[in-house]
Structures are given as C-alpha cells and as structure tokens.
Design an enzyme around this catalytic site. Sequence first.
Site, PDB file in Angstrom:
ATOM      1  N   SER D  45       0.619  -1.590   0.238  1.00  0.00           N
ATOM      2  CA  SER D  45      -0.137   0.014   0.133  1.00  0.00           C
ATOM      3  C   SER D  45       1.141   1.256   0.271  1.00  0.00           C
ATOM      4  CB  SER D  45      -0.476  -0.126   1.347  1.00  0.00           C
ATOM      5  OG  SER D  45      -2.022   1.247   1.061  1.00  0.00           O
ATOM      6  N   GLU D  46       0.389   2.023  -0.592  1.00  0.00           N
ATOM      7  CA  GLU D  46       1.979   3.033  -1.018  1.00  0.00           C
ATOM      8  C   GLU D  46       1.767   4.367   0.095  1.00  0.00           C
ATOM      9  OE1 GLU D  46      -0.374   2.901  -3.567  1.00  0.00           O
ATOM     10  OE2 GLU D  46      -1.124   4.720  -4.346  1.00  0.00           O
ATOM     11  N   ASN D  47       0.712   4.143   0.829  1.00  0.00           N
ATOM     12  CA  ASN D  47       1.010   5.281   1.571  1.00  0.00           C
ATOM     13  C   ASN D  47       1.581   4.081   3.109  1.00  0.00           C
ATOM     14  OD1 ASN D  47      -1.475   2.817   2.087  1.00  0.00           O
ATOM     15  ND2 ASN D  47      -1.857   4.244   3.877  1.00  0.00           N
ATOM     16  N   SER D  87       9.007   4.539   0.836  1.00  0.00           N
ATOM     17  CA  SER D  87       7.034   3.514  -0.067  1.00  0.00           C
ATOM     18  C   SER D  87       7.334   4.157  -1.838  1.00  0.00           C
ATOM     19  CB  SER D  87       6.208   4.167   0.569  1.00  0.00           C
ATOM     20  OG  SER D  87       4.569   3.817  -0.455  1.00  0.00           O
TER      21      SER D  87
END
Lengths: 215, 215, 216, 216
Positions: D45-47, D87
């Site tokens: 999840s790119e967060n 990330s």
Amino acid sequence: MKSVSVEEAVALIPNGASIMVGGFMGVGTPERLLDELVRQRKSGLSLISNDAAVPAKGVGKLFDAAQVSRMIGTHIGLNPKAQQQMLSMQTDIDLIPQGTFAERIRAGGCGLGGVLTPTGVGTTVEEGKQRIDVNGKSYLLETALRADFALIHAFLADYLGNLAYALTARNFNPVMAMAADTVIVTADNIVPVGVIAPDHVVTPGPLVDYLVANG
Amino acid sequence: MKSVSVEEAVALIPNGASIMVGGFMGVGTPERLLDELVRQRKSGLSLISNDAAVPAKGVGKLFDAAQVSRMIGTHIGLNPKAQQQMLSMQTDIDLIPQGTFAERIRAGGCGLGGVLTPTGVGTTVEEGKQRIDVNGKSYLLETALRADFALIHAFLADYLGNLAYALTARNFNPVMAMAADTVIVTADNIVPVGVIAPDHVVTPGPLVDYLVANG
Amino acid sequence: MDAQTIIARRVAQELRPGNLVNLGIGIPTLVANFVPAGLNVFFQSENGLIGSGPIPEQGMRHPFLTDAGGRPISALPGAATFDSAMSFGLIRGGHVDITVLGGLQVDTAGHLANWMIPGKMVPGMGGAMDLVSGAKRVIIAMQHAAKGKSKIVVSCNLPLTSTRPVDLVVTDLAVIAFPGGKATLQETAPGISVAEVMAVTEAELAIPDKVPEMKF
Amino acid sequence: MDAQTIIARRVAQELRPGNLVNLGIGIPTLVANFVPAGLNVFFQSENGLIGSGPIPEQGMRHPFLTDAGGRPISALPGAATFDSAMSFGLIRGGHVDITVLGGLQVDTAGHLANWMIPGKMVPGMGGAMDLVSGAKRVIIAMQHAAKGKSKIVVSCNLPLTSTRPVDLVVTDLAVIAFPGGKATLQETAPGISVAEVMAVTEAELAIPDKVPEMKF
C-alpha cells in the site's frame, strides 16, 4: 526469498562481479560471505564499500587476498594493504565524499538518476562533473550507483527476509539492500515471522533474494 | 527541544507562513495543531501536504475554514471544498506526483538541491523543468522543497523528542520533520527516555523544536 | 595545560544547550571530555548514532557499537541510530549545529584544507567534505603550526575540503574568526601576546583594539 | 461472471510466488480476492505498508492502519511499514514486481492515460505516474469501453501518465499485450469472438493465428 548455504550464495557471484558490501570499518559486514569469497577465490571484483576496513577484518580480507581490481569508497586510511594496492595501480580506487557515496547508492536503489549535492563544489571532487545551480546555490550532479550483488548483514532476519539492524552496524546496509540486482543477506539471528514488529522492520523481505542459513 | 502548549505552539506560526503537515488522507496528521490553527484563524497559509484529506478531517479543516491560499500536494480528489477553492482560484493548488513530492521534501531536509526522477518525463509534469539525461535515460530535475514550519504527529515521543510512528501513520512525517525551519510535534504518547529503543527511533530528538504537551 | 588541552577546553566553550555536535578524529574527540555536566549536548557519530558516550568498560563493549574510527563507544539514554543516508542527511541538511574538525591549513578567507597532501598517501576524505559543506557551524581545532610552519596561511596550497569558509579556528595559541571574510584574531592563549601570535602566523590577521585571553 | 470479476480474476493469474504487488483503486483492488491461497504474494500500500490484508472486522480496525484511499485495512504476519520516501523508492526503484492500475485510455503503443480529463475536475495524479514509471510490470485493469467508446485507442488524446508503455491490458473482453510496441490481442473473454473484440476496439490490434479464450 530463498534460503541458501553460504557456499551456494557465494557460488552465485562470478569473477569480475560488482559487489556492494555493507559495513563501516568492518562493523555490520557479512563476515561469512567475505570468508567464503576468499575461500572460493573470486577475482577481479569491483568493490563498492565505504572503507577498506583493516587487514583480516570485513572487506579487508579481500585486499589480503588481492581479489579487488576496482573500488569505490570514501576512506582507506586504516588498511595499508589497500593503500599499497592503490599506489601500485593493482587496484583502481575511487575515493568520494561519504555523504555522496550514501546518496548515490540510495539513488540507485530508488530509481533516481542522481542527486544535486553541495558537497565537493569547487574542490577536486568536481572534476568531470556537471555543476547545476538551483536558486542561486551551486550543486554537483552525482549519479546513481548500483551493483550486481549486495552483501548485507542484519541483526535480525525473519523467515520472510524482513531485516532489522543493531546500533552502528546498520550504516550502509539498508541503502545497499535496495541498489543491487541480487541481494544476499547474513543475519546474527534468524527468527520467526512476527518477532520483528512491522514498525521495526528496516529492510522489507521482498528486497531480499537470498538469506544465508545459520549453522 | 521545548515543551509547549498547543496554543503556544500555533501562536508561533504567522499568517502567510508555509507549513508542511504530515499525514495521508488525514492518517498521521497532528489534529490538535489543525484545530488550533482554525481556532486562531491563521490565514493565507501555504500548505504542503500529500492530499487535502476530507472535510472536517486533517488538513481538510483548513479548507473548511478557507485558510489556505496555496497548496503543493499530490491529490485532492476526496475533498470537494479543496476542489471548489481550486476551481474558483481562491487557492492556488500545484499537484505533483507523490514520489516526486516525497523526494523533493527529503532533498530539502537533507541539504540536496534536488533529485533526478524518471517520473513525469514526457508528460505535462515536465513543463518548465530541466530534462537531464544520465547513461541514456531521461530524468526531470525536481528541486528541493522546504517550509517555515513542519507539523508532525508521532505515536511515541520521549522527553528528548525522539519520535516513533505507528503503521501507516508514519507516511510523510519523518521527511517533513527534517525539511522545515521549525518543527512542532504532537504525539499520542509522551514517554520517558529509553522507552523508545535507539534502533526504533525514526526521528531523532535534535530535529524537534517544540513538543506539544498532552492534556 | 598542554596544547591539546587548551584547544579542546576552549572549543568546548562554544557548545550551547541542546546542540547536535559532530567531533572529528584526533584533538576534536577530546572536546567531549570538557563539556560541562548538564549542558545536554548531543554527539553524533557519522556512522549512524546520536547520543554517543564514552568508551565503555572492558566486558561492556559491543562489536556493533563503535565510532567512525571503528573504536568501541557507549550510547547514552535517549540515543538514536540510523543508516548512513540519514546520518549524512542530518549533516548536509544543516541539522548538525557544530562540527569540530582537525585541519592541515586554514587560509585568510577561512578556507580549509584537511584531507589530502599531494604526493603522499591519499586516505580519502570520508565525511569531512560533507561536514564542512553542511554543518551550521564549522570549528577547526588544530595546532597553530606544524614542524615550525604556520597552518594559518595566506592561501591554502593543499586541496580544499570545501569552498564554504569555516566559522572559527581554535589553536594552542589563538582563537581566530572570519568576520567579513577576513581572518581576525579573537583571543590569545593564556600567557601568549598578540605579537607572539602574529610572529608565528603566515596569514595577516586583523587585530581588534582589544584581544582578550582565553578564559578557563 | 460480471465484467469486473472477469477482469480481476484474469489479472490475478499474472501474479507469481513472492511477487511484490501494488493494486490501484477500483477494479484493481478486487484482484486481491482472487489470489490463490499459498501463492505468497505481498501487497504494497503506497501510503507505507507491505503486507496489507483484508478489511478487519468492526472493532478490530485501527485509525493508523489504512490503505491509500484512507479505508481501514489489516496487516498480515510479516508486514513491514515505512515512510513515503521509502515507499516510492520501492516503486520507482523497480522493487514492485507488478502494479495493477485502472485506465482511461491505452493506445496502440501501450501508452496509458489514467489521471486527468481536461476540462473536468483534476484530482491530482497521486502515485500513478511513479507506479507506471517505476514498477517492473504494469498491468491495466479496465472496462474495454466506456459509454460505448473504446478505451483502447489509436493514440491517447488524454494527457499521458507516463511515456513508459504498459505491459498488459486486461478488460472484460480481451487481454492485450504490446510485443514490439504494437497492441496485440492475446486472449478473448469466455464466449467472445476475435471479431467481436475488433468491432468494439478503436485501435488496430495485431491478431495472432491462435487467440485462446481466458481460462478460469
């Protein structure tokens, strides 16, 4: 991630390969991989390492056995053998500022072409480099650095390859673990999944290709 | 590091200041500082934040009260008020790729003039930027980003200001805590020195200027 | 007091509460011995630590806790560790308040040469160039002269460490600052006259009306 | 099977053991539902998370554990968290093996437009441009047509997300790849003929001798 023996891991590395080796004056260096590189007599290596450590320790072992044909690092002052091999042109050693060394490797691992750093502007380090001004301040363009292999040492590795480091043994290991085509890891402790809490993982498992089994 | 009340902390911020605010869709945002920014009616703020969150949450509160005159971010799709203020030219909003946003802030915090990223080459993002080729690949030069203030939220803060974050509430907080002249922190838990182990500190205490006392 | 003690004690007076300080190898390392208790300065070791403390007793040392020279150190309560990219982010980003480094030459404009003597073995610059380019305040702690030759020179003939001038030079004879880009005598060592400093200094020093002695 | 299920199930077949996978919002999110047990793929999840899992039960949710849309998720054993610079270092540095994204248009050369419709509200590109520039393999999961108009076009007239071509497009009617930079029909959906795909596709597709049906 694959679990391998130290012999299998090092057998993957051909003569002439470029290798990034974690550690700072031998602290945080995967000693077992270096011992095995010596035992398997790998030659003509391009070494990317902060320093040359000292004889018989860390990457110093590769200079003891004259296995390094090229090195990029920041300091070799405490290894007389590395110095001799540099002066006798046996090894081509490129010494660059330590912050630049860290950023070039990080750029290589993060898909950046390079960074602009003020370090080295107007010094001998500037030779052959592009100077770029941003908002009236001068910077050098320092390009990304990658290697065929990264040899990494962690304090903890879990069964999925998640890594955590101890104290000053962390140093260049996390950035190098992102900047090579193949990442090989030794760890003081191989532990079950969950022992390293998600917030304490420094290098996520998917970055690790080979975890060397402990004895 | 100085411990202050939330009123004192926000009183430091003048109208028209540039503020970086940690968080991703309001997760990991220092809500108490935002509530106080609203209460003290700070105006004309230049906001640097990943997104506009949603109304009544995170930086969304600043759009509810029309306190933002300029924003640099990556996404405002879930905040209709931010969208209205952008379309009515009330707020000048510059939307950039998220990885570029992270690297520009990191560069600002790490003393780099900028980075070369492949992201955006050949797209509308390239407009007005320098394209630089390295080893036959094209990159955009993206310059460093800093702010007057960084408003940071941590899960743990010790008495020296060492910070650790929880799960996905980490996001932009660590890079922003390096990229502003004055760093103000709220924390879910303020704990004695030693509760956060040295290897688990993400933002070292010397980066923190003000820690907001808990009630 | 010997020369090294004079230098280290005088440099220690420059530290302020809460400062993040990086000490180089040699005389700079000694500065830590003269920091007043309770000043709450933080020492950074550029191999990845804030909060480094004195060498621990035998038996308490850990192979993974060393300074930038590879020697065992301790960590104080509240210490933090990080990787080398972060460590130099702190340095280059101006988060280090003071760096204290040794020097080979400092010139009239405050330019430093401290990493290379052409024709001799080149050890590499390590972190020196980043520290001088990035720290908020750069203090040079060195002997005033080496082998009878002044290290405060008109113009460095050794390769520069950075084009950014240093802020302060502390030697066994003098304290020198660079207001307006011009080497200026600030203090003399105890028992040393202004004339004595000038006699052994190659660079021309600006001399204010009053030049106090270092106070310890 | 409805259109979304066809797309998500077919995309799931592209995942390989150990892959690090980033799923975009919308149809791509559904792909996670069709991953065979024991395949050991990791979802990013790119967060700031690797190891994201399904939405937890009410009462087990934590406000600090969300996906990139701000919705509550869970984390699987062995999950790792990190900041946004890391990330996107993972994304831009080619460490993400597969990204699955939605699309507005894909053209004959594989160029993608998926972030902006001029004249309409511009939400911002978020992480899309980095994902398409950096992931090892880019798969577009989208309906073949929208409002009767083909989304597989001769040339994108919407602003491009990246000049890097995508690797695979999976729609409710077809699988399209771009060998030699030329859109080529790889598979058709169950019960759909090659002629039917061609009839609703604006771009000219290269048609191999044998075009198999998707297999589920």
